[in-house]
Design a protein around this motif. Structure first.
Motif, PDB file in Angstrom:
ATOM      1  N   ARG A  96      15.818  15.524  -6.127  1.00 21.37           N
ATOM      2  CA  ARG A  96      14.586  15.824  -6.861  1.00 21.37           C
ATOM      3  C   ARG A  96      13.347  15.918  -5.986  1.00 21.37           C
ATOM      4  O   ARG A  96      12.329  16.426  -6.414  1.00 21.37           O
ATOM      5  CB  ARG A  96      14.351  14.745  -7.915  1.00 21.37           C
ATOM      6  CG  ARG A  96      15.290  14.820  -9.070  1.00 21.37           C
ATOM      7  CD  ARG A  96      14.838  13.856 -10.166  1.00 21.37           C
ATOM      8  NE  ARG A  96      15.568  14.135 -11.372  1.00 21.37           N
ATOM      9  CZ  ARG A  96      16.563  13.387 -11.830  1.00 21.37           C
ATOM     10  NH1 ARG A  96      16.941  12.324 -11.154  1.00 21.37           N
ATOM     11  NH2 ARG A  96      17.176  13.709 -12.935  1.00 21.37           N
ATOM     12  N   PHE A  97      13.416  15.392  -4.771  1.00 23.96           N
ATOM     13  CA  PHE A  97      12.225  15.309  -3.934  1.00 23.96           C
ATOM     14  C   PHE A  97      12.433  16.034  -2.615  1.00 23.96           C
ATOM     15  O   PHE A  97      13.531  16.076  -2.082  1.00 23.96           O
ATOM     16  CB  PHE A  97      11.870  13.843  -3.672  1.00 23.96           C
ATOM     17  CG  PHE A  97      11.826  13.020  -4.929  1.00 23.96           C
ATOM     18  CD1 PHE A  97      10.780  13.161  -5.827  1.00 23.96           C
ATOM     19  CD2 PHE A  97      12.848  12.144  -5.235  1.00 23.96           C
ATOM     20  CE1 PHE A  97      10.743  12.428  -7.005  1.00 23.96           C
ATOM     21  CE2 PHE A  97      12.818  11.395  -6.401  1.00 23.96           C
ATOM     22  CZ  PHE A  97      11.772  11.540  -7.296  1.00 23.96           C
ATOM     23  N   SER A  98      11.326  16.575  -2.093  1.00 22.30           N
ATOM     24  CA  SER A  98      11.338  17.237  -0.788  1.00 22.30           C
ATOM     25  C   SER A  98      10.318  16.553   0.107  1.00 22.30           C
ATOM     26  O   SER A  98       9.220  16.219  -0.341  1.00 22.30           O
ATOM     27  CB  SER A  98      10.946  18.712  -0.925  1.00 22.30           C
ATOM     28  OG  SER A  98      11.830  19.407  -1.763  1.00 22.30           O
ATOM     29  N   LEU A  99      10.692  16.376   1.367  1.00 18.04           N
ATOM     30  CA  LEU A  99       9.771  15.860   2.367  1.00 18.04           C
ATOM     31  C   LEU A  99       9.336  17.005   3.267  1.00 18.04           C
ATOM     32  O   LEU A  99      10.122  17.918   3.550  1.00 18.04           O
ATOM     33  CB  LEU A  99      10.453  14.792   3.229  1.00 18.04           C
ATOM     34  CG  LEU A  99      10.704  13.443   2.578  1.00 18.04           C
ATOM     35  CD1 LEU A  99      11.611  12.596   3.457  1.00 18.04           C
ATOM     36  CD2 LEU A  99       9.391  12.716   2.313  1.00 18.04           C
ATOM     37  N   SER A 100       8.099  16.943   3.731  1.00 18.22           N
ATOM     38  CA  SER A 100       7.637  17.927   4.709  1.00 18.22           C
ATOM     39  C   SER A 100       8.417  17.705   6.002  1.00 18.22           C
ATOM     40  O   SER A 100       9.034  16.654   6.203  1.00 18.22           O
ATOM     41  CB  SER A 100       6.132  17.775   4.938  1.00 18.22           C
ATOM     42  OG  SER A 100       5.830  16.472   5.416  1.00 18.22           O
ATOM     43  N   GLU A 101       8.375  18.694   6.900  1.00 17.82           N
ATOM     44  CA  GLU A 101       9.139  18.579   8.147  1.00 17.82           C
ATOM     45  C   GLU A 101       8.766  17.345   8.947  1.00 17.82           C
ATOM     46  O   GLU A 101       9.621  16.715   9.562  1.00 17.82           O
ATOM     47  CB  GLU A 101       8.956  19.844   8.989  1.00 17.82           C
ATOM     48  CG  GLU A 101       9.745  21.017   8.445  1.00 17.82           C
ATOM     49  CD  GLU A 101       9.710  22.215   9.364  1.00 17.82           C
ATOM     50  OE1 GLU A 101       9.659  22.017  10.600  1.00 17.82           O
ATOM     51  OE2 GLU A 101       9.751  23.344   8.857  1.00 17.82           O
ATOM     52  N   ARG A 126       6.979  15.822  -2.206  1.00 17.27           N
ATOM     53  CA  ARG A 126       6.709  16.477  -3.483  1.00 17.27           C
ATOM     54  C   ARG A 126       7.988  16.519  -4.301  1.00 17.27           C
ATOM     55  O   ARG A 126       9.087  16.358  -3.778  1.00 17.27           O
ATOM     56  CB  ARG A 126       6.154  17.894  -3.305  1.00 17.27           C
ATOM     57  CG  ARG A 126       7.160  18.915  -2.817  1.00 17.27           C
ATOM     58  CD  ARG A 126       6.501  20.264  -2.665  1.00 17.27           C
ATOM     59  NE  ARG A 126       7.440  21.280  -2.204  1.00 17.27           N
ATOM     60  CZ  ARG A 126       7.093  22.510  -1.893  1.00 17.27           C
ATOM     61  NH1 ARG A 126       5.833  22.887  -1.993  1.00 17.27           N
ATOM     62  NH2 ARG A 126       7.997  23.372  -1.495  1.00 17.27           N
ATOM     63  N   ALA A 127       7.824  16.737  -5.603  1.00 19.36           N
ATOM     64  CA  ALA A 127       8.975  16.970  -6.471  1.00 19.36           C
ATOM     65  C   ALA A 127       9.477  18.379  -6.182  1.00 19.36           C
ATOM     66  O   ALA A 127       8.688  19.300  -5.948  1.00 19.36           O
ATOM     67  CB  ALA A 127       8.568  16.826  -7.933  1.00 19.36           C
ATOM     68  N   ALA A 128      10.794  18.556  -6.192  1.00 22.23           N
ATOM     69  CA  ALA A 128      11.387  19.863  -5.864  1.00 22.23           C
ATOM     70  C   ALA A 128      11.091  20.911  -6.925  1.00 22.23           C
ATOM     71  O   ALA A 128      10.967  22.092  -6.617  1.00 22.23           O
ATOM     72  CB  ALA A 128      12.897  19.717  -5.666  1.00 22.23           C
ATOM     73  N   GLN A 129      10.989  20.497  -8.187  1.00 22.23           N
ATOM     74  CA  GLN A 129      10.649  21.379  -9.304  1.00 22.23           C
ATOM     75  C   GLN A 129      10.452  20.513 -10.527  1.00 22.23           C
ATOM     76  O   GLN A 129      10.559  19.316 -10.459  1.00 22.23           O
ATOM     77  CB  GLN A 129      11.715  22.456  -9.544  1.00 22.23           C
ATOM     78  CG  GLN A 129      12.864  22.063 -10.434  1.00 22.23           C
ATOM     79  CD  GLN A 129      13.900  21.195  -9.777  1.00 22.23           C
ATOM     80  OE1 GLN A 129      14.181  21.367  -8.611  1.00 22.23           O
ATOM     81  NE2 GLN A 129      14.461  20.262 -10.520  1.00 22.23           N
ATOM     82  N   GLY A 130      10.142  21.149 -11.650  1.00 22.90           N
ATOM     83  CA  GLY A 130      10.030  20.413 -12.907  1.00 22.90           C
ATOM     84  C   GLY A 130       8.634  19.941 -13.238  1.00 22.90           C
ATOM     85  O   GLY A 130       8.450  19.109 -14.120  1.00 22.90           O
ATOM     86  N   VAL A 175      18.005  24.542  -7.830  1.00 23.83           N
ATOM     87  CA  VAL A 175      17.722  24.890  -9.222  1.00 23.83           C
ATOM     88  C   VAL A 175      17.014  26.242  -9.234  1.00 23.83           C
ATOM     89  O   VAL A 175      16.029  26.446  -8.530  1.00 23.83           O
ATOM     90  CB  VAL A 175      16.846  23.801  -9.901  1.00 23.83           C
ATOM     91  CG1 VAL A 175      16.457  24.230 -11.309  1.00 23.83           C
ATOM     92  CG2 VAL A 175      17.586  22.470  -9.930  1.00 23.83           C
ATOM     93  N   TRP A 176      17.545  27.166 -10.044  1.00 20.82           N
ATOM     94  CA  TRP A 176      16.947  28.494 -10.163  1.00 20.82           C
ATOM     95  C   TRP A 176      15.858  28.465 -11.221  1.00 20.82           C
ATOM     96  O   TRP A 176      16.037  27.872 -12.292  1.00 20.82           O
ATOM     97  CB  TRP A 176      18.031  29.519 -10.505  1.00 20.82           C
ATOM     98  CG  TRP A 176      18.928  29.757  -9.330  1.00 20.82           C
ATOM     99  CD1 TRP A 176      20.052  29.076  -9.008  1.00 20.82           C
ATOM    100  CD2 TRP A 176      18.721  30.704  -8.287  1.00 20.82           C
ATOM    101  NE1 TRP A 176      20.576  29.555  -7.830  1.00 20.82           N
ATOM    102  CE2 TRP A 176      19.779  30.553  -7.367  1.00 20.82           C
ATOM    103  CE3 TRP A 176      17.740  31.676  -8.039  1.00 20.82           C
ATOM    104  CZ2 TRP A 176      19.887  31.341  -6.223  1.00 20.82           C
ATOM    105  CZ3 TRP A 176      17.846  32.461  -6.903  1.00 20.82           C
ATOM    106  CH2 TRP A 176      18.916  32.286  -6.006  1.00 20.82           C
ATOM    107  N   LEU A 177      14.730  29.095 -10.926  1.00 20.96           N
ATOM    108  CA  LEU A 177      13.549  29.016 -11.772  1.00 20.96           C
ATOM    109  C   LEU A 177      13.078  30.393 -12.230  1.00 20.96           C
ATOM    110  O   LEU A 177      13.039  31.337 -11.440  1.00 20.96           O
ATOM    111  CB  LEU A 177      12.406  28.328 -11.001  1.00 20.96           C
ATOM    112  CG  LEU A 177      12.753  26.967 -10.381  1.00 20.96           C
ATOM    113  CD1 LEU A 177      11.650  26.513  -9.441  1.00 20.96           C
ATOM    114  CD2 LEU A 177      12.982  25.939 -11.462  1.00 20.96           C
ATOM    115  N   LEU A 178      12.725  30.465 -13.507  1.00 17.09           N
ATOM    116  CA  LEU A 178      12.153  31.665 -14.137  1.00 17.09           C
ATOM    117  C   LEU A 178      11.109  31.213 -15.147  1.00 17.09           C
ATOM    118  O   LEU A 178      11.278  30.168 -15.770  1.00 17.09           O
ATOM    119  CB  LEU A 178      13.230  32.425 -14.920  1.00 17.09           C
ATOM    120  CG  LEU A 178      14.116  33.423 -14.227  1.00 17.09           C
ATOM    121  CD1 LEU A 178      15.144  33.963 -15.199  1.00 17.09           C
ATOM    122  CD2 LEU A 178      13.333  34.549 -13.636  1.00 17.09           C
TER     123      LEU A 178
END
Length: 181
Positions: free
Chosen positions: A64-69, A75-79, A165-168
């Motif tokens: 669910r979460f992404s870290l910067s390099e 941040r949250a990955a989506q949602g 997760v694919w987003l539209l």
């Protein structure tokens, strides 16, 4: 004592929907400074260490979460329901994607299609199994099939989050294959 699972749920809430609940400021791309998050979390009575945060990010079953390099921002990955633009690139999806839901929402989906609700986008899965797991969170799952070529042909653009997760923005009913009743 707050468990890691509870802390993960709080992180989702803060980074997707309610950064104001602990006084966080999310930038326009959804990022928050990790050090600020840890300080604000402690100020809200939730002791969260850097090691725990990294464990939550690494072990989150849905990533669910992404870290910067540089691992200084998260941040949250989506949602998100807050106004962010993750700047995810447009990508060509696989020929079929899936959406997990429950029977309660089927009449509305047949009428209006898939809508994001309080989120910014509709979430689609690359596998039927994932869609079943998503639907099962609210009861007996119903899996909808979305053929992507007609959407692409009609100008829809797909984005894929860091966790697959694919987003539209929405999926009108004519693009959804509903299960037999």
């Amino acid at each position: 004592m707050t468990t890691l699972e509870q802390k993960s749920k709080l992180l989702s809430r803060w980074l997707r929907h309610r950064p104001d609940a602990i006084g966080l400021e999310i930038d326009k791309r959804g990022w928050v400074d990790v050090a600020e998050l840890l300080v604000k979390s402690a100020g809200a009575g939730i002791a969260l260490t850097q090691d725990e945060l990294m464990q939550i990010v690494a072990e989150s079953d849905k990533q669910r979460f992404s870290l910067s390099e540089d691992r200084m921002r998260i941040r949250a990955a989506q949602g998100h329901s807050v106004d962010v633009d993750l700047k995810l690139p447009v990508k060509t999806p696989p020929p079929v994607l899936f959406h997990g839901t429950v029977q309660t929402f089927m009449a509305s989906i047949r009428r209006q299609g898939l809508l994001p609700g309080t989120r910014r986008d509709v979430h689609l899965s690359a596998t039927k199994q994932t869609a079943e797991e998503v639907g099962a969170r609210r009861g007996m799952p119903v899996v909808l099939l979305v053929e992507t070529f007609p959407l692409l042909r009609d100008g829809y653009q797909f984005r894929c989050s860091d966790n697959g997760v694919w987003l539209l923005p929405n999926v009108p009913p004519k693009y959804i294959r509903f299960p037999d009743k």
